[in-house]
Design an enzyme around this catalytic site. Structure first.
Site, PDB file in Angstrom:
ATOM      1  N   LYS A  38       1.053  -1.326   0.167  1.00 52.83           N
ATOM      2  CA  LYS A  38      -0.278  -0.194  -0.338  1.00 52.83           C
ATOM      3  C   LYS A  38       0.950   1.685  -0.229  1.00 52.83           C
ATOM      4  O   LYS A  38       0.306   2.301  -0.937  1.00 52.83           O
ATOM      5  CB  LYS A  38      -0.930   0.102   1.447  1.00 52.83           C
ATOM      6  CG  LYS A  38      -1.902  -0.828   1.815  1.00 52.83           C
ATOM      7  CD  LYS A  38      -2.252  -1.034   2.705  1.00 52.83           C
ATOM      8  CE  LYS A  38      -3.293  -2.274   2.905  1.00 52.83           C
ATOM      9  NZ  LYS A  38      -4.198  -1.946   4.582  1.00 52.83           N
ATOM     10  N   LYS A  80      13.361   7.958  12.454  1.00 51.19           N
ATOM     11  CA  LYS A  80      14.370   8.731  11.723  1.00 51.19           C
ATOM     12  C   LYS A  80      14.800   9.965  11.292  1.00 51.19           C
ATOM     13  O   LYS A  80      15.179  11.233  11.836  1.00 51.19           O
ATOM     14  CB  LYS A  80      14.930   7.965  10.861  1.00 51.19           C
ATOM     15  CG  LYS A  80      16.402   8.888   9.630  1.00 51.19           C
ATOM     16  CD  LYS A  80      16.805   7.309   8.988  1.00 51.19           C
ATOM     17  CE  LYS A  80      18.039   7.646   8.127  1.00 51.19           C
ATOM     18  NZ  LYS A  80      18.386   7.563   7.234  1.00 51.19           N
ATOM     19  N   HIS A 139      13.721 -16.470  51.661  1.00 54.67           N
ATOM     20  CA  HIS A 139      14.375 -14.832  50.214  1.00 54.67           C
ATOM     21  C   HIS A 139      14.434 -16.492  49.252  1.00 54.67           C
ATOM     22  O   HIS A 139      16.227 -16.873  49.157  1.00 54.67           O
ATOM     23  CB  HIS A 139      14.984 -15.292  51.501  1.00 54.67           C
ATOM     24  CG  HIS A 139      15.556 -14.196  52.894  1.00 54.67           C
ATOM     25  ND1 HIS A 139      14.741 -12.767  52.485  1.00 54.67           N
ATOM     26  CD2 HIS A 139      15.126 -14.077  53.737  1.00 54.67           C
ATOM     27  CE1 HIS A 139      14.282 -12.293  53.871  1.00 54.67           C
ATOM     28  NE2 HIS A 139      14.853 -12.709  54.696  1.00 54.67           N
ATOM     29  N   GLY A 187       6.750 -13.894  57.823  1.00 57.42           N
ATOM     30  CA  GLY A 187       6.885 -13.482  56.969  1.00 57.42           C
ATOM     31  C   GLY A 187       7.561 -13.841  55.789  1.00 57.42           C
ATOM     32  O   GLY A 187       8.043 -13.314  54.523  1.00 57.42           O
ATOM     33  N   ASP A 243      32.750 -37.603  55.395  1.00 53.49           N
ATOM     34  CA  ASP A 243      31.788 -36.667  56.205  1.00 53.49           C
ATOM     35  C   ASP A 243      30.922 -36.819  56.296  1.00 53.49           C
ATOM     36  O   ASP A 243      29.908 -36.260  57.845  1.00 53.49           O
ATOM     37  CB  ASP A 243      32.484 -35.472  56.621  1.00 53.49           C
ATOM     38  CG  ASP A 243      32.983 -34.394  55.371  1.00 53.49           C
ATOM     39  OD1 ASP A 243      31.968 -34.565  54.136  1.00 53.49           O
ATOM     40  OD2 ASP A 243      32.978 -33.606  55.636  1.00 53.49           O
TER      41      ASP A 243
END
Length: 548
Positions: A63, A135, A313, A342, A502
């Site tokens: 177009k 532009k 957290h 919390g 360990d």
């Protein structure tokens, strides 16, 4: 300002805006459906085809791609050569460009969208005109967001044109919009390449579709076409990466009050993701709320049984599965009643009144679940600040990439969706059936604990979690040091191998009866022999789950 070119897919507000421009004596050029709408609204409109001398063609694909359009947009008003060229070529300047793009995002959000439909909703002329106007922002005003109509019209009414500051801001918005738009296209076509081309092949469109090195063997080749060999499995790691995101909202602040923050939504339909959660009550969500809730959701998606996850957290502090969600939450809370204070709680079943009453007794920041009964929501009304999030597809696993920002770049990887590679009992003693269930449960949790991490569990309930230590024995020490449970008969999971024996010796001291870990240490045999000596069973998974 003398001439405006208007061609929009989203026609909301455009008639009033165009009327305002017309009252200021601005000539309006337009195309297709936009021109029809403006004429029906009583405005005088010139078709772009009148300007170009060329009709719209190819079902409207072409177009505005013409020098008489782009020359009129791109010509510098203060450049004598540019102005002479316009005069010689009989091109009139275009001072205002109002474009919004084909609805590609809305199209690909549809279920089972075809390749043809997606392709036909890729705008070509629109982005080209937008970029041309942006532009040349020193002389041309460009509008791609209907929220800017009022601002632009008021400036034109006041001064006959827009200010340089406004034109610069609008041009910047255009470049961000077109980059986002192209990113959407690249992301969709990359993610769906295999699906789309297999669909095309199924329709017999193979003449031009043979991949390099592939031999056309007739009808049989079409029916047995191996798309996984002919085409890349996915485009998760392209040479050029553009990530299309749009802002959901600004946040009060980031991890700390001195940091600014915002929440962005990934392009496309991502069911089960946090951006689709509906907030039913409570204060606005913070950066930390969202980050912690994401951690809870990722862990929750590991479980199919009724399960409750508590996170603090970004680390789990209590996880439990049971036959009912009420019992699962009771055990989740009992796992660590101190750390949950919390925290964030995620559940994979609808929250009923009795479960809500138990939560009401605790200070929580966020509760997220697939649904809440009417009675449960009545209970939560007594905690006005508590954020209640409803996420129906809470167990839906997200495809895509895991991304971490580093200075000057990004780290991109597949999401960690697997759990065990090659399960193998490596000790003389094998775990019993219930121990095996607990080992898998604990390993699912360990996968979502910050490394180095360990999880101790029994009866589908965490008893102790040791996250984020630089030494594995320290992670186990911390888990045991803070525990308030009898650990006899419990199991231990580790996100990575034991470098020494360990941890096995520490497990023996606590009466832990079985261990699950990836294996792969040079000293695996030391840990195996230690387990055999103490009558502990050990399972290797062959798959590590570091989380940093």
């Amino acid at each position: 300002m003398k001439r405006a070119l208007i061609s929009v897919s989203d026609k909301d507000g455009i008639l009033d805006f165009a009327r305002g421009l017309s009252k200021e004596g601005i000539e309006i050029l337009s195309t297709g459906g936009t021109a029809k709408l403006l004429r029906e609204g009583g405005l005088t409109v010139k078709d772009v085809s009148e300007v170009t001398g060329f009709p719209e063609c190819l079902d409207g694909r072409v177009k505005t791609l013409h020098p008489k359009v782009h020359g009129g947009i791109l010509a510098k008003r203060g450049d004598e050569d540019h102005q002479k060229t316009l005069k010689d070529l009989e091109i009139d300047a275009i001072d205002l460009v109002v474009i919004n793009l084909y609805p590609f995002k809305e199209t690909i959000a549809k279920e089972a969208v075809s390749l043809e439909e997606a392709i036909e909703n890729i705008d070509i002329g629109g982005p080209t005109m937008l970029r041309s106007a942006a532009k040349n922002f020193e002389d041309v005003t460009v509008v791609t967001d209907r929220r800017d109509y009022d601002r632009v019209l008021k400036e034109i009414q006041k001064r006959g044109d827009t200010s340089l500051v406004t034109r610069y801001e609008l041009a910047l918005k255009v470049f961000r919009e077109t980059a986002y738009y192209d990113g959407l296209i690249a992301e969709h076509l990359g993610k769906n390449m295999k699906k789309h081309l297999e669909e095309h092949i199924g329709k017999g469109n193979t003449e031009k579709g043979m991949a390099a090195g592939e031999t056309d063997q007739g009808d049989e080749a079409d029916s047995t076409h191996k798309a996984d060999k002919a085409y890349p499995e996915d485009f998760a790691f392209p040479e050029k990466l553009t990530l299309p995101y749009e802002k959901v909202m600004d946040l009060r602040y980031g991890e700390n009050p001195h940091q600014k923050a915002a929440f962005y939504r990934e392009a496309g339909n991502v069911p089960g993701s946090l951006v689709h959660a509906e907030q039913l009550q409570g204060k606005a969500l913070s950066f930390n709320n969202l980050n912690d809730t994401q951690g809870a959701l990722e862990l929750l998606k590991e479980f199919e049984k009724p399960t409750a996850v508590a996170v603090k957290h970004t680390n789990p502090c209590g996880v439990a599965s049971n036959e009912t969600i009420e019992k699962a939450f009771e055990k989740c809370y009992a796992a660590d009643p101190k750390s949950i204070f919390g925290g964030i709680v995620a559940l994979n079943r609808e929250v009923d009144e009795s479960t809500a009453r138990e939560m009401e007794e605790i200070f929580l920041e966020v509760v997220v679940a697939p649904g809440f009964s009417r009675e449960a929501l009545e209970v939560f009304k007594t905690k006005k600040n508590l954020r209640i999030l409803q996420l129906p597809d809470i167990l839906q696993r997200e495809r895509g990439m895991d991304i971490k920002k580093v200075s000057g770049g990004l780290l991109v990887q597949d999401k960690d969706r697997d759990l065990i590679s090659d399960s193998k009992i490596v000790t003389e003693k094998a775990p019993g059936d219930e121990e095996m269930k607990d080992l898998e449960f604990a390993y699912k949790v360990a996968k979502h604990v910050k490394s180095n991490g360990v999880v101790i569990a029994k009866d589908q309930q965490t008893l102790a979690i040791g996250p984020g230590q630089t030494s594995r024995i320290w992670a186990l020490d911390n888990a045991i040091r803070n525990v308030e449970h009898d650990l006899a008969g419990s199991v231990l999971a580790s996100d990575a191998f034991f470098p020494f024996d360990d941890c096995v010796m520490k497990a023996k001291e606590q009466g832990i009866s079985a261990i699950i870990q990836p294996g792969g240490s040079l000293k695996d045999e030391d840990s195996i022999q230690c387990c055999d000596r103490y009558g502990i069973s050990m399972v290797f998974t062959g798959m590590r789950h570091f989380k940093h």
